[in-house]
Design an enzyme around this catalytic site. Structure first.
Site, PDB file in Angstrom:
ATOM      1  CB  CYS A  73      20.689 117.138  16.207  1.00 47.27           C
ATOM      2  SG  CYS A  73      21.291 118.744  15.645  1.00 47.27           S
ATOM      3  CG  ASN A 168      20.220 120.625  24.806  1.00 40.92           C
ATOM      4  OD1 ASN A 168      21.389 120.706  24.467  1.00 40.92           O
ATOM      5  ND2 ASN A 168      19.501 119.541  24.594  1.00 40.92           N
ATOM      6  CB  CYS A 196      19.429 124.481  19.624  1.00 39.99           C
ATOM      7  SG  CYS A 196      18.974 122.870  20.307  1.00 39.99           S
ATOM      8  N   GLY A 197      17.663 123.246  16.836  1.00 38.84           N
ATOM      9  CA  GLY A 197      16.341 122.907  16.305  1.00 38.84           C
ATOM     10  C   GLY A 197      15.395 122.325  17.333  1.00 38.84           C
TER      11      GLY A 197
END
Length: 257
Positions: A73, A168, A196-197
């Protein structure tokens, strides 16, 4: 059991942070982690992060809001750096180990720059790009992004195209030279998140790979804020990939169970 927690956010991606260097947090109790992340019955967050180990071997244990251990993440990693600095464990620079390997990072004020993993495999689909930036990401250009149904279309692709393990899903719209807007449906959260990194990193690399980003610097605007991505590209490999943006403490408290 009672424990101290800290709530951090990185461009709206929020995390429960726990200092688990003493090893007392019951990290195999996935139902409990999910309850803590619940926004009605718990603290509320997109995920929970455990800071473990000692300098220079800090580790990041990441759990999605469904309680299960997750893949890398990016925003969570940036929040971990801010957390370690605020605890007085590091000054300006640190290295930590996540599920996808080692990451270097630096912090100045609230601004955190995090090195992501190298990427050499990018799969171009008819209407999208797939790549892994520590987590798997589908990147797809769309029109009228603010009105796009991210929840419905994201869930459809997350399960329908990628199966139970999923991916994702990032929906992207060009804003200008080197600038893009993105909205992301995150697996594990099973909803749209404000940022979202790893997804923003994936967008930058995908746009470069498809000749929509003219150089090695991208500005990506998520609903929760703006992040920048810088990278080097040689011989088909993206390296020295850095994700940069703010990470801030929201509040802290005690939790009992």
């Amino acid at each position: 059991m009672q424990f101290n927690f800290f709530k951090y956010q990185g461009t709206g991606n929020d995390f429960i942070m726990v200092d688990n260097r003493g090893g007392t947090f019951p990290k195999d109790d996935f139902d409990r982690v999910a309850l803590l992340c619940d926004r009605r019955f718990g603290i509320g967050a997109d995920g929970l992060i455990l800071l473990e180990g000692e300098e220079p071997h800090f580790t990041m244990g990441y759990y999605n809001s469904d309680g299960r251990p997750g893949s890398m993440c990016g925003n969570g990693g940036r929040c971990l750096v801010a957390f370690a600095r605020d605890l007085g464990l590091v000054n300006r620079e640190m290295t930590f180990t996540a599920v996808d390997g080692d990451h270097k990072a630096s912090i100045e004020g609230d601004l955190v720059s995090l090195q992501m993993q190298d990427v050499s495999q990018i799969l171009e689909r008819p209407n999208a790009v797939f790549l892994d930036t520590g987590s798997p990401h589908h990147v797809q250009l769309v029109e009228d992004l603010p009105r796009f149904d991210v929840a419905q279309e994201g869930a459809k692709l997350r399960y329908g195209l990628y199966g139970q393990s999923g991916s994702n899903i990032n929906f992207v719209e060009l804003q200008g030279k080197g600038s893009f807007a993105v909205r992301t449906y995150e697996r594990g959260v099973e909803a749209e998140t404000l940022s979202c990194g790893t997804g923003i990193t994936a967008v930058a690399l995908a746009m470069h790979a498809t000749n929509r980003l003219p150089d090695n610097n991208a500005t990506i605007k998520a609903p929760g804020g703006e992040l920048k991505v810088h990278f080097e590209f040689r011989d088909g490999t993206y390296s020295e990939v850095y994700l940069t943006g703010p990470a801030k403490l929201v509040f802290k408290g005690d939790m009992s169970w």
